[in-house]
Design an enzyme around this catalytic site. Structure first.
Site, PDB file in Angstrom:
ATOM      1  N   CYS A  70      26.895  -7.609   3.892  1.00  0.00           N
ATOM      2  CA  CYS A  70      27.064  -6.648   2.681  1.00  0.00           C
ATOM      3  C   CYS A  70      26.097  -7.188   1.499  1.00  0.00           C
ATOM      4  O   CYS A  70      26.575  -7.280   0.193  1.00  0.00           O
ATOM      5  CB  CYS A  70      28.491  -6.711   2.070  1.00  0.00           C
ATOM      6  N   ASN A  71      25.065  -7.898   1.827  1.00  0.00           N
ATOM      7  CA  ASN A  71      24.202  -8.249   1.039  1.00  0.00           C
ATOM      8  C   ASN A  71      22.591  -7.625   1.440  1.00  0.00           C
ATOM      9  O   ASN A  71      21.739  -8.306   2.006  1.00  0.00           O
ATOM     10  CB  ASN A  71      23.785  -9.586   1.175  1.00  0.00           C
TER      11      ASN A  71
END
Length: 770
Positions: free
Chosen positions: A395-396
């Site tokens: 999620c980055n």
């Protein structure tokens, strides 16, 4: 610098006792979630069982307890209620969302301030762009942010007047790089270059940082701090906090929605009059907050300080940093026989200082030719070795993109090729779409790091300079035998249990493939489907079908076979209960009929796990293949799996005799069993099934749905349940990181009254590409 134990022998013993469930497991995803200790849960249970905890809107006692927790949490971060307010939320994401929807970027008649965010931020920060009430939204690169450290204060800088918001993480959740917290004060005082009229307030995403590092808010004082408690304590989940510096509270006036408990008065008439409460938590905590989880924070704080006395988080930081540095250096030192690196490490530091680097190591594995091994394969190998780690982009997307050197066009191309966040599409045109992340917590042992490094060394370090044969070499070395034939039929009446081998005649077809294949499954006490990934000994349950009944046998219950009606629900002699149950198979919701108490007792005793149930797939809600809408039983992807013995023989020859983890190399039949195919064929050449688009077996026609992507199941000896690293390792090596072996088939044309005869000729149809 050598590894130095931070904890005393007594402290290590207490921690190991509190995490006895990790005795044979290697958990390396503490950045995903910390783990809760057993004494921690007992303390929570004692707290809840020892008092009457009412809704805080009802009970002043509960209100007082919540205020006590607020005070204790603020003290944990070296601050006090006079300096910071604490708003409870459901987690970091909710805290960030609350800031985004509440922050006032200036009066409506003036030019609004700016929303600036670090590109290497969590997706939840990127989502803030959709809520902030300003059109001046800009990302900032890592180098630009760090430049503020050396930016002198400009005495000519005009007085900033536009309230603006900068969001960045205290620690990058991708690779553990820490950002200097002095930036908070410097940027709020001096601003950012290029934003002369903006008065910046810093929103610090502290979720990753506080999991293993101290946060001193008496020294570093950002306007807003967002965090989740499960990252620190493992439990409770669904609880986080937004810490707001007192002088920044007036900026959070933009939130329009209000819930129960947040207003002094609200009229239900058309004028919509309402008046919000005064205290910030009272204004922003909509409805009934998660008061029991909030109360549970007290024993969580106490447990951690009891297990690790002294400056608790400072000591955890030293312990976890040393583990991460040890891991980084050990992986960095691995080399192939040709001198090539074994891992690509994605870091912004060299692990020189715990103040600049957290307890995360991020990498991809490399073949000896420099090509990447897909992260999905590494995850499979790790699972096969009892190692829990994380793969993907975490999620980055910004940090992932920067370290993998992917342009925006590359990401869009990957998306159009079918890759989405969280899938196993790990290599596209040889380019990795994500990476492998390992992270450490206070209960991590040095032996856990060594176990990971040993897995990478054993599975991926090529010690010989002899390379694999090319496809042309393979085809040239294998001579023709007979015409391809169907040499064996296998069905698996109970999903993930042993096979029923058809030795004579043939077997009837059904709309879902072979009749009775994967018609039953075993679920745990929570209704989750059991597979050999969770319980390898399921392979020791041996099925048979006779006189319209399924008979299950197990070596430990030799005198107690279980007999089940194939069309009914219960055991022979027991009334069939029409008890419908829901479970999931490969993300599909499946309805099953419970086979009764005697069946449940038998499978529980056979597998040594209490609470198991045996279910038969219900015909009321037929399962369908997503791409083709064909009927499916409880198999994973398609109706049938075809395995070529010739290809398995080729694969066995590729695996060295000494690569079976100290055991003898399996026989050809035993290795074929590991692939759990339905249709076992023998062709002229190995791997020719990979080129087929249609298959004729006797009079029956099948469509090839695609290759079967293998997982760690093929590393389980189907006779004993023991695990090995092979043959998955060799499959990955020989096929350039693609773990594919065997092909999926679906019925084509009329299947009614058809039977597949053993010995039938097999013809593969190849569609030449233009």
């Amino acid at each position: 610098m050598d590894f130095v134990e931070e904890f005393t022998d007594e402290e290590r013993l207490k921690i190991e006792q509190d995490f006895s469930r990790l005795a044979d497991k290697c958990y390396l995803d503490h950045a995903g979630t910390a783990l809760y200790g057993e004494s921690q849960l007992r303390a929570v249970q004692e707290l809840l069982a020892g008092g009457l905890y009412c809704n805080p809107h009802t009970s002043r006692t509960m209100e007082d307890l919540i205020d006590l927790v607020r005070y204790r949490v603020l003290r944990w971060f070296q601050t006090r209620p006079a300096d910071y307010s604490l708003v409870f939320t459901s987690g970091t994401t909710a805290s960030l969302k609350l800031v985004a929807e509440s922050f006032e970027f200036g009066p409506g008649d003036a030019e609004p301030g700016s929303f600036v965010y670090l590109r290497d931020s969590h997706t939840s920060v990127l989502g803030m762009r959709e809520l902030v009430r300003t059109g001046r939204v800009q990302p900032i690169e890592r180098a630009e942010l760090l430049q503020a450290l050396n930016e002198p204060e400009d005495p000519r800088r005009q007085h900033p007047h536009r309230p603006s918001l900068l969001v960045f993480p205290a620690q990058c959740n991708f690779n553990g790089a820490k950002y200097p917290l002095e930036l908070c004060e410097l940027i709020e005082r001096n601003g950012l270059r290029g934003y002369g009229g903006d008065a910046f307030h810093v929103c610090l995403d502290a979720a990753s940082h506080v999991s293993t590092s101290p946060l001193d808010l008496s020294r570093y004082r950002p306007s807003f701090v967002c965090l989740s408690f499960y990252k620190i304590f493992g439990y409770p989940t669904g609880l986080g906090a937004l810490l707001v510096r007192r002088d920044a509270e007036p900026l959070l006036r933009g939130k329009r929605y209000y819930g129960g408990g947040t207003v002094k008065i609200a009229l239900s008439g058309p004028d919509r009059f309402h008046e919000r409460r005064d205290a910030l938590p009272d204004r922003l905590e909509d409805g009934t907050i998660n008061f029991l989880s909030i109360a549970a924070l007290l024993p969580c704080l106490e447990t951690l300080t009891r297990l690790i006395p002294g400056p608790t988080m400072d000591r955890i930081q030293r312990h976890t940093f040393q583990l991460a540095r040890h891991c980084y250096r050990e992986l960095q030192a691995l080399q192939h026989a040709n001198g090539g690196r074994v891992v690509d490490l994605y870091h912004d530091t060299a692990f020189g200082d715990a103040r600049t680097q957290g307890a995360i190591v991020n990498f991809n594995v490399l073949n000896d030719d420099g090509g990447h091994v897909g992260f999905a394969e590494v995850a499979c190998m790790a699972a096969n070795h009892g190692i829990y780690l994380r793969t993907g982009c975490f999620c980055n997307p910004g940090a992932c993109q920067r370290h993998l050197r992917l342009a925006d066009d590359d990401l869009l191309r990957h998306y159009r090729a079918g890759h989405v966040c969280g899938d196993a599409n790990d290599l596209i045109d040889g380019q990795p779409t994500g990476s492998v992340r390992v992270s450490f917590g206070y209960c991590t042992r040095r032996s856990d790091v060594d176990r990971l490094v040993a897995m990478v060394r054993r599975c991926y370090v090529r010690r010989s300079l002899t390379g694999p044969l090319s496809r042309a070499d393979v085809l040239a070395q294998y001579k023709s035998y007979d015409r391809p034939r169907l040499v064996q039929l296998c069905l698996y009446p109970v999903k993930s249990c042993g096979p029923l081998r058809v030795t004579t005649g043939g077997w009837p077809l059904a709309p879902t493939g072979l009749l009775y294949d994967r018609a039953f499954l075993i679920v745990d006490e929570h209704g989750a489907a059991m597979t050999q990934k969770k319980l390898p000994t399921m392979c020791r349950i041996r099925p048979d079908i006779a006189d319209g009944r399924l008979v299950l046998r197990h070596a430990d219950l030799e005198d107690e076979p279980l007999t089940i009606g194939l069309e009914g629900g219960g055991e022979a002699g027991e009334p069939a209960a029409a008890h419908l149950c829901q479970t999931k198979v490969c993300r599909d919701s499946v309805q099953g009929v419970d086979c009764g108490e005697r069946a449940a007792d038998w499978v529980s005793r056979a597998l040594g796990v209490s609470g198991l149930r045996l279910l038969r797939q219900s015909g009321q809600e037929p399962r369908r293949q997503r791409q083709t809408d064909r009927a499916l039983s409880l198999n994973n992807q398609a109706q049938l799996l075809l395995i070529n013995r010739t290809s398995v023989r080729w694969l066995r020859d590729k695996v060295g005799d000494g690569d079976w983890d100290g055991a003898d190399a399996p026989s050809l039949d035993a290795l074929v069993d590991r692939f759990r195919g339905n249709l076992i064929v023998e062709t002229v050449r190995p791997l020719e099934e990979s080129d087929w688009r249609q298959v004729l077996i006797g009079p029956s026609q099948f469509t090839v749905d695609g290759p079967c992507t293998r997982c760690q199941m093929i590393c389980i000896d189907q006779a004993t349940g023991e695990r090995t690293a092979e043959p998955l390792r060799t499959i990955s090596r020989e096929f350039g990181g693609r773990m594919r072996f065997g092909v999926y088939l679906s019925l084509a044309g009329d299947w009614a009254d058809r039977e597949l005869p053993l010995g039938a000729t097999v013809s593969g149809v190849i569609e030449e590409s233009e």
